[in-house]
Design a protein around this motif. Structure first.
Motif, PDB file in Angstrom:
ATOM      1  N   ARG A  67       0.839  -1.202   0.000  1.00 16.98           N
ATOM      2  CA  ARG A  67       0.000   0.000   0.000  1.00 16.98           C
ATOM      3  C   ARG A  67       0.875   1.254   0.000  1.00 16.98           C
ATOM      4  NH1 ARG A  67      -1.600   3.460   3.743  1.00 16.98           N
ATOM      5  NH2 ARG A  67      -0.800   2.204   5.456  1.00 16.98           N
ATOM      6  N   LEU A  68       1.931   1.250   0.828  1.00 14.32           N
ATOM      7  CA  LEU A  68       2.861   2.385   0.853  1.00 14.32           C
ATOM      8  C   LEU A  68       3.656   2.481  -0.444  1.00 14.32           C
ATOM      9  CD1 LEU A  68       4.173   2.167   4.526  1.00 14.32           C
ATOM     10  CD2 LEU A  68       2.610   3.859   3.566  1.00 14.32           C
ATOM     11  N   ALA A  69       4.059   1.332  -0.981  1.00 15.83           N
ATOM     12  CA  ALA A  69       4.796   1.330  -2.251  1.00 15.83           C
ATOM     13  C   ALA A  69       3.923   1.899  -3.366  1.00 15.83           C
ATOM     14  CB  ALA A  69       5.253  -0.085  -2.587  1.00 15.83           C
ATOM     15  N   ASN A  70       2.623   1.583  -3.371  1.00 14.26           N
ATOM     16  CA  ASN A  70       1.713   2.113  -4.396  1.00 14.26           C
ATOM     17  C   ASN A  70       1.575   3.625  -4.284  1.00 14.26           C
ATOM     18  OD1 ASN A  70       1.261  -0.411  -5.469  1.00 14.26           O
ATOM     19  ND2 ASN A  70      -0.607  -0.761  -4.312  1.00 14.26           N
ATOM     20  N   GLN A  71       1.743   4.163  -3.081  1.00  9.17           N
ATOM     21  CA  GLN A  71       1.674   5.612  -2.874  1.00  9.17           C
ATOM     22  C   GLN A  71       2.987   6.306  -3.234  1.00  9.17           C
ATOM     23  OE1 GLN A  71       0.635   6.175   1.229  1.00  9.17           O
ATOM     24  NE2 GLN A  71      -1.385   5.235   1.000  1.00  9.17           N
ATOM     25  N   VAL A 103      10.270   5.433  -3.466  1.00 10.98           N
ATOM     26  CA  VAL A 103      10.120   4.392  -4.481  1.00 10.98           C
ATOM     27  C   VAL A 103       9.148   4.871  -5.552  1.00 10.98           C
ATOM     28  CG1 VAL A 103      10.659   2.503  -2.897  1.00 10.98           C
ATOM     29  CG2 VAL A 103       8.281   3.176  -3.236  1.00 10.98           C
ATOM     30  N   ARG A 104       9.182   4.236  -6.727  1.00 13.05           N
ATOM     31  CA  ARG A 104       8.288   4.628  -7.826  1.00 13.05           C
ATOM     32  C   ARG A 104       6.866   4.183  -7.500  1.00 13.05           C
ATOM     33  NH1 ARG A 104      11.037   3.216 -12.701  1.00 13.05           N
ATOM     34  NH2 ARG A 104      12.017   5.208 -12.375  1.00 13.05           N
ATOM     35  N   GLU A 105       5.918   5.128  -7.573  1.00 11.94           N
ATOM     36  CA  GLU A 105       4.537   4.835  -7.200  1.00 11.94           C
ATOM     37  C   GLU A 105       3.815   4.049  -8.292  1.00 11.94           C
ATOM     38  OE1 GLU A 105       1.668   8.412  -7.779  1.00 11.94           O
ATOM     39  OE2 GLU A 105       3.599   9.249  -7.156  1.00 11.94           O
ATOM     40  N   ALA A 106       2.638   3.521  -7.949  1.00 12.19           N
ATOM     41  CA  ALA A 106       1.842   2.721  -8.876  1.00 12.19           C
ATOM     42  C   ALA A 106       1.344   3.559 -10.035  1.00 12.19           C
ATOM     43  CB  ALA A 106       0.664   2.101  -8.130  1.00 12.19           C
ATOM     44  N   VAL A 107       1.172   2.908 -11.177  1.00 11.29           N
ATOM     45  CA  VAL A 107       0.570   3.547 -12.353  1.00 11.29           C
ATOM     46  C   VAL A 107      -0.922   3.262 -12.292  1.00 11.29           C
ATOM     47  CG1 VAL A 107       0.510   3.595 -14.867  1.00 11.29           C
ATOM     48  CG2 VAL A 107       2.683   3.216 -13.672  1.00 11.29           C
ATOM     49  N   ARG A 108      -1.729   4.315 -12.398  1.00 17.62           N
ATOM     50  CA  ARG A 108      -3.187   4.186 -12.288  1.00 17.62           C
ATOM     51  C   ARG A 108      -3.867   4.675 -13.557  1.00 17.62           C
ATOM     52  NH1 ARG A 108      -4.454   3.541  -6.713  1.00 17.62           N
ATOM     53  NH2 ARG A 108      -2.640   3.914  -5.400  1.00 17.62           N
ATOM     54  N   ASP A 109      -5.067   4.125 -13.813  1.00 20.74           N
ATOM     55  CA  ASP A 109      -5.854   4.597 -14.954  1.00 20.74           C
ATOM     56  C   ASP A 109      -6.690   5.804 -14.535  1.00 20.74           C
ATOM     57  OD1 ASP A 109      -7.965   3.589 -13.482  1.00 20.74           O
ATOM     58  OD2 ASP A 109      -8.343   1.885 -14.813  1.00 20.74           O
ATOM     59  N   ASN A 110      -7.557   6.285 -15.409  1.00 13.92           N
ATOM     60  CA  ASN A 110      -8.356   7.484 -15.137  1.00 13.92           C
ATOM     61  C   ASN A 110      -9.317   7.317 -13.960  1.00 13.92           C
ATOM     62  OD1 ASN A 110      -7.100   8.771 -17.236  1.00 13.92           O
ATOM     63  ND2 ASN A 110      -8.697   8.292 -18.724  1.00 13.92           N
ATOM     64  N   GLN A 111      -9.756   6.069 -13.691  1.00 12.42           N
ATOM     65  CA  GLN A 111     -10.659   5.807 -12.568  1.00 12.42           C
ATOM     66  C   GLN A 111      -9.909   5.573 -11.255  1.00 12.42           C
ATOM     67  OE1 GLN A 111     -11.106   4.082 -15.613  1.00 12.42           O
ATOM     68  NE2 GLN A 111     -12.624   5.618 -16.203  1.00 12.42           N
ATOM     69  N   GLY A 112      -8.584   5.602 -11.305  1.00 15.45           N
ATOM     70  CA  GLY A 112      -7.778   5.400 -10.104  1.00 15.45           C
ATOM     71  C   GLY A 112      -7.434   3.955  -9.822  1.00 15.45           C
ATOM     72  N   GLU A 113      -7.797   3.057 -10.728  1.00 21.74           N
ATOM     73  CA  GLU A 113      -7.462   1.638 -10.564  1.00 21.74           C
ATOM     74  C   GLU A 113      -5.988   1.416 -10.902  1.00 21.74           C
ATOM     75  OE1 GLU A 113      -9.557  -0.696  -9.353  1.00 21.74           O
ATOM     76  OE2 GLU A 113     -10.994   0.942  -9.080  1.00 21.74           O
ATOM     77  N   ILE A 114      -5.341   0.542 -10.165  1.00 18.51           N
ATOM     78  CA  ILE A 114      -3.914   0.278 -10.357  1.00 18.51           C
ATOM     79  C   ILE A 114      -3.702  -0.583 -11.602  1.00 18.51           C
ATOM     80  CG2 ILE A 114      -1.885  -0.855  -9.377  1.00 18.51           C
ATOM     81  CD1 ILE A 114      -2.933  -0.055  -6.627  1.00 18.51           C
ATOM     82  N   ILE A 115      -2.897  -0.075 -12.533  1.00 17.31           N
ATOM     83  CA  ILE A 115      -2.510  -0.827 -13.731  1.00 17.31           C
ATOM     84  C   ILE A 115      -1.222  -1.596 -13.449  1.00 17.31           C
ATOM     85  CG2 ILE A 115      -1.777  -0.626 -16.130  1.00 17.31           C
ATOM     86  CD1 ILE A 115      -3.440   1.967 -16.262  1.00 17.31           C
ATOM     87  N   LYS A 116      -0.268  -0.908 -12.787  1.00 18.00           N
ATOM     88  CA  LYS A 116       1.016  -1.520 -12.444  1.00 18.00           C
ATOM     89  C   LYS A 116       1.332  -1.168 -10.987  1.00 18.00           C
ATOM     90  CE  LYS A 116       5.899  -1.614 -13.689  1.00 18.00           C
ATOM     91  NZ  LYS A 116       6.981  -0.937 -14.384  1.00 18.00           N
ATOM     92  N   GLU A 117       1.632  -2.183 -10.183  1.00 17.89           N
ATOM     93  CA  GLU A 117       1.950  -1.982  -8.767  1.00 17.89           C
ATOM     94  C   GLU A 117       3.189  -1.100  -8.608  1.00 17.89           C
ATOM     95  OE1 GLU A 117       0.471  -3.185  -5.960  1.00 17.89           O
ATOM     96  OE2 GLU A 117      -1.107  -4.299  -6.981  1.00 17.89           O
ATOM     97  N   GLY A 118       3.255  -0.380  -7.477  1.00 18.72           N
ATOM     98  CA  GLY A 118       4.421   0.431  -7.172  1.00 18.72           C
ATOM     99  C   GLY A 118       5.625  -0.440  -6.840  1.00 18.72           C
ATOM    100  N   GLU A 119       6.805   0.082  -7.077  1.00 15.58           N
ATOM    101  CA  GLU A 119       8.026  -0.670  -6.779  1.00 15.58           C
ATOM    102  C   GLU A 119       8.257  -0.725  -5.274  1.00 15.58           C
ATOM    103  OE1 GLU A 119      11.368   0.703  -9.007  1.00 15.58           O
ATOM    104  OE2 GLU A 119      10.335   0.471 -10.923  1.00 15.58           O
ATOM    105  N   THR A 120       8.859  -1.799  -4.813  1.00 14.74           N
ATOM    106  CA  THR A 120       9.090  -1.981  -3.380  1.00 14.74           C
ATOM    107  C   THR A 120      10.537  -1.741  -2.978  1.00 14.74           C
ATOM    108  OG1 THR A 120       9.386  -4.356  -3.737  1.00 14.74           O
ATOM    109  CG2 THR A 120       7.175  -3.606  -3.116  1.00 14.74           C
ATOM    110  N   SER A 121      11.371  -1.331  -3.930  1.00 12.90           N
ATOM    111  CA  SER A 121      12.758  -1.026  -3.574  1.00 12.90           C
ATOM    112  C   SER A 121      13.288   0.093  -4.457  1.00 12.90           C
ATOM    113  CB  SER A 121      13.644  -2.268  -3.713  1.00 12.90           C
ATOM    114  OG  SER A 121      13.734  -2.645  -5.063  1.00 12.90           O
ATOM    115  N   ARG A 122      14.316   0.730  -3.940  1.00 13.72           N
ATOM    116  CA  ARG A 122      14.991   1.808  -4.674  1.00 13.72           C
ATOM    117  C   ARG A 122      16.481   1.708  -4.346  1.00 13.72           C
ATOM    118  NH1 ARG A 122      13.918   7.795  -5.846  1.00 13.72           N
ATOM    119  NH2 ARG A 122      16.000   8.665  -5.771  1.00 13.72           N
ATOM    120  N   ASN A 123      17.321   1.757  -5.373  1.00 14.97           N
ATOM    121  CA  ASN A 123      18.775   1.696  -5.191  1.00 14.97           C
ATOM    122  C   ASN A 123      19.399   2.974  -5.720  1.00 14.97           C
ATOM    123  OD1 ASN A 123      18.945  -1.013  -4.129  1.00 14.97           O
ATOM    124  ND2 ASN A 123      18.308  -1.675  -6.157  1.00 14.97           N
TER     125      ASN A 123
END
Length: 137
Positions: A9-13, A18-38
């Motif tokens: 949930r935090l990764a999606n935000q 970290v890179r946040e989730a990609v959402r469509d126009n209705q706010g539905e998640i198309i691609k989950e947010g990343e859980t790590s950053r280097n």
């Protein structure tokens, strides 16, 4: 420097940089947010300890980090300042402050209309007080 966000949930935000989730126009998640950053950068650390009185010691730990690739010259600060007190032969106390600033961690602000703004980096402060009993065995 590696950052891991184990809560999806935090990764999606996009929390903690970290890179946040990609959402469509209705706010539905198309691609989950990343859980790590280097990051690749330089870290400079300093530790200083000074006896102020017979019963008081000051310790300062400072870490400065800048990323080579993403935002060179932007410095992340992690500074801890602790006073250790010897109260008597069996009691000790510790009083400290821990200050952090990381440009990748954005704090969302609530606007007057109740909505949240995108967020901006802020200084984080933690204060600590500890009292302990020393037992020599």
């Amino acid at each position: 420097k590696s950052t891991f966000v184990l809560n999806q949930r935090l990764a999606n935000q996009g929390a903690f940089g970290v890179r946040e989730a990609v959402r469509d126009n209705q706010g539905e998640i198309i691609k989950e947010g990343e859980t790590s950053r280097n990051e690749l950068g330089i870290l400079v650390t300093n530790e200083f300890e000074q006896k102020i009185f017979d019963s008081t010691i000051l310790t300062s730990r400072l870490s400065l980090y800048t990323d080579y690739l993403n935002n060179f010259g932007n410095i992340d600060i992690d500074w801890e300042l602790v006073f250790d007190f010897k109260i008597n032969s069996f009691m000790r106390a510790s009083l400290g402050a821990h200050i952090r600033y990381d440009d990748d961690i954005k704090v969302k602000n609530e606007l007057d209309d109740g909505t949240l703004s995108r967020g901006s980096p802020k200084i984080q402060l933690k204060q600590q007080l500890g009292i302990g009993i020393v037992i020599d065995l």
